[in-house]
Design a protein around this motif. Structure first.
Motif, short mmCIF file in Angstrom:
data_model
loop_
_atom_site.label_atom_id
_atom_site.label_comp_id
_atom_site.label_asym_id
_atom_site.label_seq_id
_atom_site.Cartn_x
_atom_site.Cartn_y
_atom_site.Cartn_z
N ASN A 186 37.24 42.16 26.99
CA ASN A 186 36.36 43.07 26.28
C ASN A 186 36.51 44.50 26.81
O ASN A 186 36.57 45.46 26.05
CB ASN A 186 34.90 42.63 26.38
N ALA A 187 36.57 44.63 28.13
CA ALA A 187 36.76 45.96 28.73
C ALA A 187 38.12 46.53 28.32
O ALA A 187 38.22 47.71 27.97
CB ALA A 187 36.65 45.87 30.25
N ARG A 238 38.00 47.70 24.68
CA ARG A 238 37.24 48.93 24.48
C ARG A 238 37.96 50.14 25.05
O ARG A 238 37.80 51.25 24.55
CB ARG A 238 35.86 48.78 25.06
N LEU A 293 37.00 44.40 36.90
CA LEU A 293 36.92 45.55 36.00
C LEU A 293 37.53 46.79 36.64
O LEU A 293 38.11 47.63 35.96
CB LEU A 293 35.48 45.80 35.58
N TYR A 347 40.50 48.89 34.87
CA TYR A 347 40.44 50.34 34.69
C TYR A 347 41.62 51.02 35.40
O TYR A 347 42.24 51.93 34.86
CB TYR A 347 39.11 50.89 35.20
N ALA A 407 34.20 54.69 29.19
CA ALA A 407 34.36 53.73 30.28
C ALA A 407 33.05 53.56 31.05
O ALA A 407 32.69 52.45 31.44
CB ALA A 407 35.47 54.19 31.23
N LEU A 439 30.66 51.50 28.94
CA LEU A 439 31.18 50.13 28.95
C LEU A 439 30.75 49.40 30.22
O LEU A 439 30.23 48.29 30.17
CB LEU A 439 32.70 50.15 28.85
N LEU A 440 30.94 50.04 31.36
CA LEU A 440 30.65 49.38 32.63
C LEU A 440 29.15 49.22 32.89
O LEU A 440 28.71 48.15 33.32
CB LEU A 440 31.29 50.16 33.78
N GLU A 457 28.69 45.98 30.34
CA GLU A 457 28.99 44.97 31.37
C GLU A 457 27.87 44.84 32.40
O GLU A 457 27.91 43.97 33.26
CB GLU A 457 30.31 45.31 32.07
#
Length: 176
Positions: A8-9, A12, A49, A53, A117, A120-121, A125
């Motif tokens: 998913n990360a 995105r 993650l 990244y 980002a 997202l995190l 997440e």
């Protein structure tokens, strides 16, 4: 266990299914090779993650230095060939977390990469600010600042959409 969060990360960040799959594979391979650096008792998802990244940023810088190429699929489509679909397509990564509204997806995708980002995190997440700072390799204050700005940009984008579609008045009054 955390493969779905990694994918998913990756999706995105890349906004492309094939690139997300490649990024997921590269990140998991790197995690496997670096497993001895993982500290037991810490957040494994945050560690993974951070790897995603990091791999994404490294690929981004690499692609900026290399000349553009065309994929075989793009050339085939240009000449009228039907694209081959994968045997088992990945489900839409936006669906599990409830990001099914296209306008929300578009608003998120329109954010600059560092803001996207961060959202997202932290928001998707559900990492703490400290964990997100570790993933992004920046200060906690930077995470807070980016998150604040990202949320303001998202709110403005969604408010403009809602006003344009008759769901909100065009202007809102501030409370006294």
């Amino acid at each position: 266990m955390h493969l779905r969060a990694v994918y998913n990360a990756a999706y995105r960040l890349t906004r492309d299914v094939d690139r997300a799959r490649d990024l997921t594979q590269d990140a998991m391979l790197r995690a496997f090779r670096a497993f001895d650096t993982f500290t037991p008792g810490t957040n494994a998802r945050a560690w993974l993650l951070k790897i995603v990244y990091s791999v994404f940023i490294n690929q981004y810088h690499h692609h900026r230095r290399t000349p553009a190429t065309h994929s075989i699929e793009a050339l085939e489509m240009q000449h009228g060939f039907e694209p081959v679909s994968p045997a088992t397509p990945m489900p839409d990564p936006w669906q599990p977390e409830g990001w099914s509204e296209p306008v929300v997806r578009e608003a998120l995708e329109a954010l600059p990469e560092e803001f996207r980002a961060t959202v997202l995190l932290v928001d998707v997440e559900e990492l703490s600010y400290e964990e997100a700072a570790g993933v992004l390799d920046c200060a906690v204050g930077t995470v807070r600042s980016r998150l604040f700005r990202a949320r303001r940009l998202l709110a403005a984008s969604l408010r403009a959409y809602a006003a344009a579609h008759g769901r909100l008045p065009a202007t809102t009054k501030e409370a006294p």
